[in-house]
Design an enzyme around this catalytic site. Structure first.
Site, PDB file in Angstrom:
ATOM      1  CD  GLU A   1     -21.208 -12.218 -12.415  1.00 22.99           C
ATOM      2  OE1 GLU A   1     -20.080 -12.360 -13.977  1.00 22.99           O
ATOM      3  OE2 GLU A   1     -22.125 -11.354 -12.921  1.00 22.99           O
TER       4      GLU A   1
ATOM      5  CE  LYS B   1     -39.441 -19.898 -24.441  1.00 26.86           C
ATOM      6  NZ  LYS B   1     -39.990 -20.541 -23.343  1.00 26.86           N
TER       7      LYS B   1
HETATM    8  P1  AMP Z   1     -19.093  -9.978 -19.097  1.00 29.48           P
HETATM    9  O1  AMP Z   1     -19.549  -9.967 -17.666  1.00 29.48           O
HETATM   10  O2  AMP Z   1     -19.359  -8.877 -19.568  1.00 29.48           O
HETATM   11  O3  AMP Z   1     -17.686 -10.352 -18.961  1.00 29.48           O
HETATM   12  O4  AMP Z   1     -19.915 -10.560 -19.803  1.00 29.48           O
HETATM   13  C1  AMP Z   1     -20.269 -12.331 -19.758  1.00 29.48           C
HETATM   14  C2  AMP Z   1     -22.045 -12.508 -21.236  1.00 29.48           C
HETATM   15  O5  AMP Z   1     -20.902 -11.962 -21.877  1.00 29.48           O
HETATM   16  C3  AMP Z   1     -21.337 -14.248 -21.031  1.00 29.48           C
HETATM   17  O6  AMP Z   1     -22.551 -14.519 -20.499  1.00 29.48           O
HETATM   18  C4  AMP Z   1     -22.079 -13.962 -22.282  1.00 29.48           C
HETATM   19  O7  AMP Z   1     -23.091 -13.268 -22.244  1.00 29.48           O
HETATM   20  C5  AMP Z   1     -21.261 -13.052 -23.344  1.00 29.48           C
HETATM   21  N1  AMP Z   1     -20.663 -13.468 -23.654  1.00 29.48           N
HETATM   22  C6  AMP Z   1     -18.749 -13.603 -23.519  1.00 29.48           C
HETATM   23  N2  AMP Z   1     -18.080 -13.887 -24.307  1.00 29.48           N
HETATM   24  C7  AMP Z   1     -18.894 -15.099 -25.059  1.00 29.48           C
HETATM   25  C8  AMP Z   1     -18.875 -15.484 -26.454  1.00 29.48           C
HETATM   26  N3  AMP Z   1     -17.250 -16.070 -27.005  1.00 29.48           N
HETATM   27  N4  AMP Z   1     -19.707 -15.688 -27.333  1.00 29.48           N
HETATM   28  C9  AMP Z   1     -21.122 -15.398 -26.826  1.00 29.48           C
HETATM   29  N5  AMP Z   1     -21.651 -14.744 -25.811  1.00 29.48           N
HETATM   30  C10 AMP Z   1     -20.572 -14.460 -24.719  1.00 29.48           C
END
Ligand code: AMP
Length: 542
Positions: A331, A439
């Site tokens: 997004e 939690k």
């Molecule tokens: P997507 O839209 O499939 O790329 O997923 C996005 C989600 O991936 C984010 O909202 C995070 O929860 C996770 N995410 C992306 N980059 C990181 C990062 N460097 N560390 C932790 N979570 C991440």
């Protein structure tokens, strides 16, 4: 009073025009599905993307029509990026790792009119074609000789024959910069997938932002290997930033194993590589097993999931490669933050610097962020208070394609679904996806912290921390672990490994060893599936 500067719409076609004119000899190298290494350059990509434009005109597809791809990272996919969007059609990158039923759902929802696919996906295309009635044109990304006579797909075209018959000149159309340029469906862990619909304007602004020195720092002197797939948020926008800066691009095709990626890095003098942690795990494994070193790689952008400290250390200390930890989402086009140190932090002791590097980083210009509590009140930037992370900016979603899911914004801010802290220097750190938060006794435990410690153990290949129902504490964490091949560690040894690293009450109650942790189509751990697999599990002493 209005400014008196030229008003030109920000269009993707201007990127490829620029790359051709100013970086025509800049190399585009691809490992192909055919198995060989193919060499092209920006001039050639521009020329062939104009042939794509003419070929699409020939099919009579109007502006706004969706042209889907089912393809690995490679030069033909790059040509489609510019040829499709440049003419005002919408590039829809499909994720081939999805279940065929899900693919069918997405193609129908997007109402794709044409679908271009790598030959390795022919069986998948055969399996879904009859259920995709909106797709009127099927194009195999190969030359005419490689086209099977009995593909079973009516009117199947060979890409090379299709574009080869076209003139390589065209005048890119000019239109509103807010027109849609490409689309990408989210992983859809809850309910049906929803699509982010990017615009020319959002894509160009993101291309500027992503190339900044404290972001991916791309330049004409770089040789860049996007291991992150072009079907996952446009390879983090690298194709666009690459065209703007004229860097060399090196595409790995389908070969993402450690050996193939390493050979490509060395042969093509790659200076920067970008991908998710799982890919780098395979690469580091290959280096360690063979006692190998990098001769040109300077930095890796790692994102998509939290980068474990052991990986940052291995790249930095053993191989002299700087890790740029990055965070974003579909997004958000996707880039939100990148972790690069500020001046004052450069002189910190190594362990303090590592603590900063583990954070997901600072917002790049164009992205504004804040954390809020349950009542929506903004929380302080003290590095301790954690809350829902909200973002806004010109490359962040306003609404999903076809309005699915209603209005996603809260007072103009997009709730990311991540829970985070932000420190006084503006470094954001994700503690969890909000749905993965554990939690325990009214306190939150960061599953990422628990996983990172397990991952630092030499016998652990992958770790997932999930919360289990507990009658007294509400939830208690356990850690699910995949051991490295041939390595041994017991439950007791691993639990002892946590001592002194986190508070006692944050140490998991149990270790569950498994053969594999379920991964989603973009390489992220599927905790929902994992929790389902563990439904009969009972915590010790409960
Ligand atoms: P997507 O839209 O499939 O790329 O997923 C996005 C989600 O991936 C984010 O909202 C995070 O929860 C996770 N995410 C992306 N980059 C990181 C990062 N460097 N560390 C932790 N979570 C991440």
């Amino acid at each position: 009073m209005l400014g008196q500067m030229q008003s030109q719409p920000l269009l993707i076609s201007s990127l490829i025009d620029h790359a051709e004119r100013h970086h025509g000899e800049g190399e585009i190298v691809s490992r192909r599905v055919e198995g060989d290494i193919h060499r092209s350059n920006w001039r050639e990509v521009a020329r062939r993307s104009r042939q794509v434009a003419n070929a699409l005109d020939g099919l009579g597809l109007p502006m706004g029509d969706r042209v889907a791809t089912l393809a690995w990272n490679g030069y033909r996919h790059l040509e489609l990026y510019f040829g499709v969007s440049g003419t005002g059609r919408v590039l829809h990158t499909l994720n081939p790792r999805l279940h065929p039923d899900q693919l069918v759902w997405i193609v129908n929802h997007a109402e794709d009119r044409a679908l271009c696919f790598d030959m390795s996906f022919l069986p998948l295309v055969k399996a879904v074609a009859a259920r995709c009635p909106t797709v009127k044109h099927w194009v195999a990304l190969c030359d005419a000789a490689a086209l099977p006579a009995d593909s079973g797909i009516p009117g199947l075209l060979s890409y090379e024959a299709w574009i080869g018959a076209q003139p390589d000149t065209c005048t890119w159309p000019t239109f509103d910069e807010n027109s849609a340029s490409s689309m990408c469906y989210t992983s859809g862990t809850t309910g049906n997938p929803k699509a982010a619909l990017y615009s020319h304007r959002s894509t160009l602004l993101h291309a500027f932002g992503a190339a900044l020195p404290d972001a991916m720092s791309l330049s004409a002197r770089d040789s860049v290997l996007p291991v992150v797939p072009m079907f996952h948020v446009n390879a983090w926008g690298i194709p666009y930033s690459a065209a703007a800066t004229g860097c060399k691009l090196v595409f790995p095709g389908p070969a993402l194993d450690g050996k193939s990626v390493y050979e490509l890095i060395e042969a093509e003098k790659v200076s920067m590589a970008a991908g998710v942690p799982t890919v780098w795990q395979m690469l580091l494994g290959h280096l360690q097993a063979g006692g190998l070193k990098f001769s040109t790689l300077k930095r890796t952008v790692i994102g998509g999931s939290a980068c474990p400290p052991a990986m940052i250390n291995a790249f930095n200390d053993q191989y002299g490669v700087e890790v740029l930890h990055a965070w974003g989402m579909t997004e958000m086009s996707p880039l939100g933050t990148v972790c690069t140190l500020k001046n004052a932090q450069l002189s910190l002791p190594a362990d303090e610097r590592l603590k900063v590097r583990l954070k997901q980083g600072r917002a790049i210009f164009g992205v504004d962020m804040k954390i809020v509590d349950e009542a929506g009140e903004e929380l302080p930037w003290d590095g301790k208070s954690y809350g829902d992370l909200l973002v806004r900016g010109p490359w962040i979603i306003a609404s999903y394609f076809k309005g699915e899911g209603g209005d996603p914004l809260r007072d103009g801010w997009f709730p990311t679904g991540d829970v985070a802290t932000i420190d006084a220097d503006g470094f954001m750190q994700i503690t969890d996806r909000s749905k993965d938060v554990i939690k325990s006794g009214g306190e939150w435990i960061s599953s990422i912290d628990v996983e990172n410690i397990a991952m630092a153990h030499p016998a652990v290949a992958m770790a997932a921390c999930v919360g289990m129902r507990h009658p007294k504490w509400d939830e208690r964490p356990i850690v699910v672990v995949v051991k490295k091949p041939g390595a041994e560690v017991t439950r007791e040894e691993l639990l002892a490994f946590y001592e002194g690293k986190i508070a006692k009450w944050q140490v998991p109650d149990d270790v569950v060893f498994v053969e594999a942790i379920p991964l989603g189509a973009t390489g992220k751990m599927q905790k929902m599936t994992l929790r389902q697999q563990l439904q009969d599990y009972v915590l010790p002493g409960v």
